[in-house]
Structures are given as structure tokens and as C-alpha cells.
Design a protein around this motif. Structure first.
Motif, PDB file in Angstrom:
ATOM      1  N   UNK A 140      43.456 -11.604  18.428  1.00 59.64           N
ATOM      2  CA  UNK A 140      42.794 -12.864  18.751  1.00 59.64           C
ATOM      3  C   UNK A 140      41.395 -12.955  18.160  1.00 59.64           C
ATOM      4  N   UNK A 141      40.697 -11.860  18.016  1.00 64.68           N
ATOM      5  CA  UNK A 141      39.377 -11.830  17.391  1.00 64.68           C
ATOM      6  C   UNK A 141      39.246 -10.481  16.712  1.00 64.68           C
ATOM      7  N   UNK A 142      39.434 -10.474  15.402  1.00 63.25           N
ATOM      8  CA  UNK A 142      39.533  -9.215  14.661  1.00 63.25           C
ATOM      9  C   UNK A 142      38.311  -8.326  14.863  1.00 63.25           C
ATOM     10  N   UNK A 143      37.131  -8.933  15.001  1.00 66.04           N
ATOM     11  CA  UNK A 143      35.909  -8.141  15.087  1.00 66.04           C
ATOM     12  C   UNK A 143      35.819  -7.339  16.375  1.00 66.04           C
ATOM     13  N   UNK A 144      36.585  -7.717  17.393  1.00 61.55           N
ATOM     14  CA  UNK A 144      36.540  -6.970  18.653  1.00 61.55           C
ATOM     15  C   UNK A 144      36.947  -5.515  18.457  1.00 61.55           C
ATOM     16  N   UNK A 145      37.789  -5.242  17.480  1.00 61.77           N
ATOM     17  CA  UNK A 145      38.212  -3.863  17.246  1.00 61.77           C
ATOM     18  C   UNK A 145      37.082  -3.035  16.630  1.00 61.77           C
ATOM     19  N   UNK A 146      36.056  -3.702  16.079  1.00 63.69           N
ATOM     20  CA  UNK A 146      34.936  -2.987  15.475  1.00 63.69           C
ATOM     21  C   UNK A 146      33.847  -2.660  16.487  1.00 63.69           C
ATOM     22  N   UNK A 147      33.847  -3.362  17.612  1.00 63.34           N
ATOM     23  CA  UNK A 147      32.905  -3.069  18.685  1.00 63.34           C
ATOM     24  C   UNK A 147      33.575  -2.145  19.704  1.00 63.34           C
ATOM     25  N   UNK A 148      32.771  -1.304  20.317  1.00 66.31           N
ATOM     26  CA  UNK A 148      33.267  -0.561  21.475  1.00 66.31           C
ATOM     27  C   UNK A 148      32.734  -1.252  22.721  1.00 66.31           C
ATOM     28  N   UNK A 149      33.444  -1.090  23.813  1.00 66.08           N
ATOM     29  CA  UNK A 149      32.965  -1.697  25.059  1.00 66.08           C
ATOM     30  C   UNK A 149      31.621  -1.095  25.472  1.00 66.08           C
ATOM     31  N   UNK A 150      31.423   0.188  25.132  1.00 64.46           N
ATOM     32  CA  UNK A 150      30.143   0.826  25.443  1.00 64.46           C
ATOM     33  C   UNK A 150      28.992   0.170  24.694  1.00 64.46           C
ATOM     34  N   UNK A 151      29.222  -0.180  23.425  1.00 66.53           N
ATOM     35  CA  UNK A 151      28.172  -0.826  22.641  1.00 66.53           C
ATOM     36  C   UNK A 151      27.864  -2.212  23.194  1.00 66.53           C
ATOM     37  N   UNK A 152      28.898  -3.001  23.477  1.00 69.25           N
ATOM     38  CA  UNK A 152      28.683  -4.344  24.005  1.00 69.25           C
ATOM     39  C   UNK A 152      27.999  -4.308  25.365  1.00 69.25           C
ATOM     40  N   UNK A 153      28.342  -3.297  26.176  1.00 67.66           N
ATOM     41  CA  UNK A 153      27.664  -3.135  27.468  1.00 67.66           C
ATOM     42  C   UNK A 153      26.176  -2.845  27.246  1.00 67.66           C
ATOM     43  N   UNK A 154      25.882  -1.981  26.266  1.00 66.23           N
ATOM     44  CA  UNK A 154      24.490  -1.673  25.940  1.00 66.23           C
ATOM     45  C   UNK A 154      23.738  -2.930  25.519  1.00 66.23           C
TER      46      UNK A 154
END
Length: 322
Positions: free
Chosen positions: A222-236
Motif C-alpha cells: 500500500x505504501x512502498x516506503x513503509x518497508x524502508x522505515x522501521x517502527x523504531x525510527x518512526x517512533x523516534x
């Protein structure tokens, strides 16, 4: 099949089915116009209330001219944002069909042809920027044009660039918050820009985090870029942004010192409490991964609404020196 056979089949069809088919046929001409309206995201238009943020922060909402001008800016920004949604959905139709919610969007579901949505978006964007040049000052037209061009670039390419996608969406919210002040020639405080910018980044990163949690295991369908982010990074990112937004707001609130002009209480400083509580309350949904639709969180969570009203009341009393 002969015409006689067709007539016989229609006569054999149950009456309720014939009525239903007739109603569907009558509604079919409205399918595309209604689909275009849905694609323009009326529920998202509430975000454009941010155009009043800068005049409100400066205490400049007390004249008819200001209200009329803000209404014009609201309409223009809504048209521009709707144009971007139309173009975005036309380009993302295939990816949206893999999303459990987005697949029901008019373009993804086939109710609106992608070419029609794209053409409508381009025409609406051109109309909004042209109207801004006529109805507002030059800087307002320039800012709205920059917003449209930036968002189209985001739809075409920049949404696939790591970190830049977060910056573009955040900048879009910041432009909303700025344009009312620009239209009314109100100077924009550095604290206002810091708080608005990092507050927007907080909500954008929380949204991406929630999407990543919700769509875990979908391999970026659904959003290809989501695989490049980790949930830990987005939480940070959302935690960092929340902290800077709170710090910026507190520095702004404390800048004036104590009570002003004999006010009963230091409302400006007291508003920090409500602001911090609002951030903490929203962070609950961000942490759970349920902040994928910020407008739903803001509109449906009653405690958050109460905190928001309390903040608004204290801020209004600070502006009025009560």
C-alpha cells in the motif's frame, strides 16, 4: 439473443429486481460527480481551519475584513488540497486496492476513472492558484502555488524518497498554518513556526508509524516506503517532534513573563498545561498505532476534545487580556 427473448426475460424478472435495476440506472449518471466529491475528501477539509492559526496567534480575529479574507483563503486552500487528493488517488489506484480501507475509494473501486480524477485535479489546482492571484495578495498566491507544485511533486516522485516524504507532508501543514498570516500581512513569530512545524511532524510521523504497524507483513503493497522505515525510527521521529513542539510552545508562552495588563491570571502560561496534556493524550493513540487517521482521533476522542476546548478558552483569555 433476440429482442423478443430479452423482453421475455425482463418480464420474468421479479418486480423488485426490475425496480432496483431501474433505480441503479437512474443513479449511474451521478456516480462520477459524487465519486469526485468523495475523492476530494470533505472530511479532510477540517485541516484547513489551520489557515486561521497565525491570525489567531496574533490576536487578529476581531474584524470583518479578517474573517472574510480567511474564508476566501480557506476556500482556496481547500480547493488546492482537494486537487492534490484527486491527482494522488488517480496515481495510487493500484496500491490503494491492496489496502483494507483505501480500496473503497472511488478511483480504486472503479467508480471514477483515473483519467477523469487526474484531469479534474489539474483543472481545480489551476483554478485555485489563478483565483488566489486575483482575490489575495501576491505572496498568498505564490505560497498556494508552491504548495500545489510541491504536493504534485510529492505524488509523482517525492513520496518514494526516504525522510523527504515526511518533510513534504509536514511542510504542507506548516503552509496551511502560515497562509492566513501571509494573506493578512501578519508577521509570523519564530515560536509559532517552530511549534506549528514540529507539531505537524509529530502527527505525520505518528500517522506513518500507525500505518506501519497496521500494514505489517504487507511488504509495502500500500505504501512502498513503509518497508524502508522501521517502527523504531518512526517512533523516534514522533517522540522527538512532540518534545520540540512542547518546548517551542512553552518558550513562547513564557516569553511574556507574568500577567499582562492586569489580567486576572497568567492565561498564556497556564495554556501550557492544556497544550502538554493534548500532546500526551494524542501520544496514547500514536503509541498504540491507531493514529493513522488524525482527523478521527481529534474529532472522536472526547477527553482530547475537552482538553482542546480548555486550551482554546485559556488562549482566548490570554489574547483578550482578561
Amino acid at each position: 439473443m433476440s429482442e423478443r427473448s430479452t423482453v421475455l426475460l425482463e418480464q420474468a424478472e421479479p418486480p423488485e429486481q426490475r425496480v432496483g435495476r431501474a433505480v441503479s440506472a437512474r443513479r449511474r449518471p451521478l456516480r462520477v460527480p459524487l465519486g469526485l466529491i468523495r475523492t476530494a475528501r470533505p472530511r479532510q477539509w477540517i485541516k484547513n481551519v489551520l489557515v486561521a492559526a497565525a491570525p489567531a496567534a496574533a490576536g487578529e480575529l476581531d474584524s470583518r475584513h479578517t474573517v472574510v479574507q480567511l474564508a476566501v483563503v480557506f476556500a482556496l486552500f481547500t480547493a488546492a488540497a482537494s486537487a492534490v487528493y484527486l491527482i494522488n488517488d488517480a496515481r495510487d489506484a493500484e496500491a490503494d486496492r491492496a489496502h483494507p480501507v483505501k480500496r473503497t475509494r472511488p478511483v480504486a473501486s472503479g467508480d471514477v476513472p483515473a483519467a477523469v480524477a487526474c484531469a479534474a485535479g489539474v483543472l481545480l489546482a489551476a483554478a485555485a492558484t489563478a483565483a488566489a492571484a486575483v482575490l489575495c495578495n501576491t505572496m498568498t498566491a505564490a505560497l498556494l502555488t508552491a504548495y500545489v507544485l510541491m504536493q504534485i511533486a510529492y505524488c509523482v516522485r517525492l513520496k518514494h524518497v526516504l525522510v523527504v516524504d515526511l518533510a513534504i507532508v509536514t511542510t504542507g501543514f506548516l503552509m496551511r498554518a502560515m497562509i492566513g498570516g501571509v494573506a493578512l500581512s501578519i508577521p509570523l513569530s519564530r515560536w509559532f513556526l517552530i511549534t506549528a512545524g514540529f507539531g505537524a511532524l509529530f502527527m505525520v510521523a505518528a500517522k506513518r508509524y500507525s500505518e506501519a504497524v497496521e500494514m505489517a507483513g504487507s511488504d509495502g503493497a500500500t505504501r512502498a516506503l513503509l518497508t524502508s522505515y522501521t517502527t523504531g525510527y518512526l517512533r523516534f521521529v514522533w517522540q522527538l517532534a512532540a518534545g520540540v513542539a512542547v518546548l517551542g510552545y512553552c518558550l513562547w508562552a513564557l516569553e511574556s513573563g507574568g500577567t499582562a495588563n492586569g489580567s486576572l491570571l497568567p492565561w498564556r502560561q497556564l495554556s501550557m498545561i492544556a497544550f502538554i496534556l493534548a500532546v500526551l493524550r494524542y501520544a496514547v493513540f500514536a503509541d498504540r498505532g491507531t493514529a493513522g487517521a488524525p482527523e478521527d482521533v481529534v474529532l472522536r476522542d472526547r477527553p482530547l476534545a475537552v482538553i482542546g476546548l480548555a486550551w482554546l478558552a485559556m488562549y482566548a483569555m490570554a489574547v483578550a487580556d482578561l
